[in-house]
Design a protein around this motif. Structure first.
Motif, PDB file in Angstrom:
ATOM      1  N   LEU A  82       0.834  -1.199   0.000  1.00 13.44           N
ATOM      2  CA  LEU A  82       0.000   0.000   0.000  1.00 13.44           C
ATOM      3  C   LEU A  82       0.873   1.255   0.000  1.00 13.44           C
ATOM      4  O   LEU A  82       1.986   1.242   0.522  1.00 13.44           O
ATOM      5  CB  LEU A  82      -0.910   0.003   1.236  1.00 13.44           C
ATOM      6  N   PRO A  83       0.353   2.375  -0.556  1.00  9.05           N
ATOM      7  CA  PRO A  83       1.143   3.615  -0.557  1.00  9.05           C
ATOM      8  C   PRO A  83       1.271   4.184   0.850  1.00  9.05           C
ATOM      9  O   PRO A  83       0.372   4.049   1.685  1.00  9.05           O
ATOM     10  CB  PRO A  83       0.333   4.553  -1.458  1.00  9.05           C
ATOM     11  N   MET A  84       2.437   4.782   1.110  1.00  7.34           N
ATOM     12  CA  MET A  84       2.712   5.389   2.412  1.00  7.34           C
ATOM     13  C   MET A  84       2.206   6.830   2.436  1.00  7.34           C
ATOM     14  O   MET A  84       2.337   7.563   1.459  1.00  7.34           O
ATOM     15  CB  MET A  84       4.210   5.380   2.703  1.00  7.34           C
ATOM     16  N   ILE A  85       1.634   7.233   3.546  1.00  7.81           N
ATOM     17  CA  ILE A  85       1.203   8.608   3.768  1.00  7.81           C
ATOM     18  C   ILE A  85       2.225   9.228   4.717  1.00  7.81           C
ATOM     19  O   ILE A  85       2.406   8.742   5.833  1.00  7.81           O
ATOM     20  CB  ILE A  85      -0.213   8.651   4.390  1.00  7.81           C
ATOM     21  N   GLY A  86       2.925  10.225   4.256  1.00  8.41           N
ATOM     22  CA  GLY A  86       3.961  10.840   5.082  1.00  8.41           C
ATOM     23  C   GLY A  86       5.331  10.218   4.874  1.00  8.41           C
ATOM     24  O   GLY A  86       6.209  10.386   5.706  1.00  8.41           O
ATOM     25  N   GLY A  87       5.515   9.478   3.781  1.00  8.60           N
ATOM     26  CA  GLY A  87       6.816   8.883   3.485  1.00  8.60           C
ATOM     27  C   GLY A  87       7.116   7.694   4.378  1.00  8.60           C
ATOM     28  O   GLY A  87       6.236   7.122   5.012  1.00  8.60           O
ATOM     29  N   ILE A  88       8.402   7.363   4.466  1.00  8.05           N
ATOM     30  CA  ILE A  88       8.806   6.193   5.245  1.00  8.05           C
ATOM     31  C   ILE A  88       8.485   6.375   6.728  1.00  8.05           C
ATOM     32  O   ILE A  88       8.161   5.421   7.416  1.00  8.05           O
ATOM     33  CB  ILE A  88      10.312   5.905   5.035  1.00  8.05           C
ATOM     34  N   GLY A  89       8.530   7.577   7.219  1.00  9.82           N
ATOM     35  CA  GLY A  89       8.237   7.818   8.634  1.00  9.82           C
ATOM     36  C   GLY A  89       6.761   7.797   8.958  1.00  9.82           C
ATOM     37  O   GLY A  89       6.380   7.813  10.127  1.00  9.82           O
ATOM     38  N   GLY A  90       5.905   7.766   7.961  1.00  7.48           N
ATOM     39  CA  GLY A  90       4.458   7.795   8.197  1.00  7.48           C
ATOM     40  C   GLY A  90       3.861   6.409   8.260  1.00  7.48           C
ATOM     41  O   GLY A  90       4.493   5.457   8.694  1.00  7.48           O
ATOM     42  N   VAL A  91       2.610   6.324   7.824  1.00  5.36           N
ATOM     43  CA  VAL A  91       1.888   5.052   7.815  1.00  5.36           C
ATOM     44  C   VAL A  91       1.349   4.815   6.409  1.00  5.36           C
ATOM     45  O   VAL A  91       1.210   5.738   5.612  1.00  5.36           O
ATOM     46  CB  VAL A  91       0.723   5.063   8.837  1.00  5.36           C
ATOM     47  N   ASP A  92       1.046   3.544   6.117  1.00  5.69           N
ATOM     48  CA  ASP A  92       0.460   3.268   4.805  1.00  5.69           C
ATOM     49  C   ASP A  92      -1.052   3.502   4.866  1.00  5.69           C
ATOM     50  O   ASP A  92      -1.591   3.920   5.895  1.00  5.69           O
ATOM     51  CB  ASP A  92       0.815   1.865   4.317  1.00  5.69           C
ATOM     52  N   ALA A  93      -1.747   3.248   3.783  1.00  3.09           N
ATOM     53  CA  ALA A  93      -3.175   3.538   3.695  1.00  3.09           C
ATOM     54  C   ALA A  93      -4.008   2.754   4.710  1.00  3.09           C
ATOM     55  O   ALA A  93      -5.111   3.155   5.052  1.00  3.09           O
ATOM     56  CB  ALA A  93      -3.667   3.240   2.284  1.00  3.09           C
ATOM     57  N   ALA A  94      -3.465   1.649   5.247  1.00  6.65           N
ATOM     58  CA  ALA A  94      -4.190   0.868   6.249  1.00  6.65           C
ATOM     59  C   ALA A  94      -3.742   1.201   7.668  1.00  6.65           C
ATOM     60  O   ALA A  94      -4.224   0.612   8.624  1.00  6.65           O
ATOM     61  CB  ALA A  94      -3.985  -0.622   5.990  1.00  6.65           C
ATOM     62  N   GLY A  95      -2.775   2.136   7.827  1.00 11.40           N
ATOM     63  CA  GLY A  95      -2.323   2.520   9.149  1.00 11.40           C
ATOM     64  C   GLY A  95      -1.101   1.765   9.644  1.00 11.40           C
ATOM     65  O   GLY A  95      -0.740   1.883  10.805  1.00 11.40           O
ATOM     66  N   ASN A  96      -0.471   0.982   8.796  1.00  9.33           N
ATOM     67  CA  ASN A  96       0.721   0.232   9.183  1.00  9.33           C
ATOM     68  C   ASN A  96       1.966   1.088   9.011  1.00  9.33           C
ATOM     69  O   ASN A  96       2.058   1.870   8.073  1.00  9.33           O
ATOM     70  CB  ASN A  96       0.880  -1.014   8.302  1.00  9.33           C
ATOM     71  N   SER A  97       2.940   0.907   9.920  1.00 13.01           N
ATOM     72  CA  SER A  97       4.216   1.596   9.736  1.00 13.01           C
ATOM     73  C   SER A  97       4.982   0.922   8.603  1.00 13.01           C
ATOM     74  O   SER A  97       4.670  -0.202   8.202  1.00 13.01           O
ATOM     75  CB  SER A  97       5.021   1.564  11.035  1.00 13.01           C
ATOM     76  N   PHE A  98       6.004   1.628   8.097  1.00 14.52           N
ATOM     77  CA  PHE A  98       6.765   1.119   6.960  1.00 14.52           C
ATOM     78  C   PHE A  98       7.393  -0.230   7.316  1.00 14.52           C
ATOM     79  O   PHE A  98       7.987  -0.401   8.372  1.00 14.52           O
ATOM     80  CB  PHE A  98       7.866   2.100   6.553  1.00 14.52           C
ATOM     81  N   GLY A  99       7.227  -1.211   6.443  1.00 12.97           N
ATOM     82  CA  GLY A  99       7.810  -2.540   6.644  1.00 12.97           C
ATOM     83  C   GLY A  99       6.948  -3.484   7.443  1.00 12.97           C
ATOM     84  O   GLY A  99       7.354  -4.596   7.729  1.00 12.97           O
TER      85      GLY A  99
END
Length: 108
Positions: A82-99
């Protein structure tokens, strides 16, 4: 043959009969070793093939993630896709942190 005769005479010298039996020759272990070695080599070859396939798969996934993030202008969470909101430091569209992939879109 000389050893057999020697041992036969040796036993006779103690009053025993010639009951010495020459030991059976040891089985040929070379054929068994060669068979084992061939199986070991085949297993090693298959492991190397599997490693190479996994490396190629990882490179393919890496290229796909790079192309998605660079072509769309967004960073994609590789774990969830899923695409990240706020870049690597943010969350993806489902609210997961990067990785990470704890929640999917349907779980929200």
């Amino acid at each position: 043959m000389k050893i057999r005769k020697f041992l036969s005479n040796f036993f006779k010298s103690f009053g025993g009969e010639d009951d010495y039996q020459a030991p059976e020759p040891a089985p040929d272990h070379k054929a068994a070793y060669l068979e084992y070695k061939a199986a070991e080599d085949e297993a090693h070859r298959l492991q190397e093939e599997e490693k190479e396939e996994l490396k190629q798969f990882a490179r393919l996934i890496g290229r796909a993630c790079k192309s998605k993030s660079s072509s769309a202008g967004a960073i994609i969470n590789g774990a969830s896709g899923l695409p990240m909101i706020g870049g690597i430091g943010g969350v993806d569209a489902a609210g997961n942190s990067f990785g990470s992939r704890h929640r999917g879109i349907g779980d929200i």
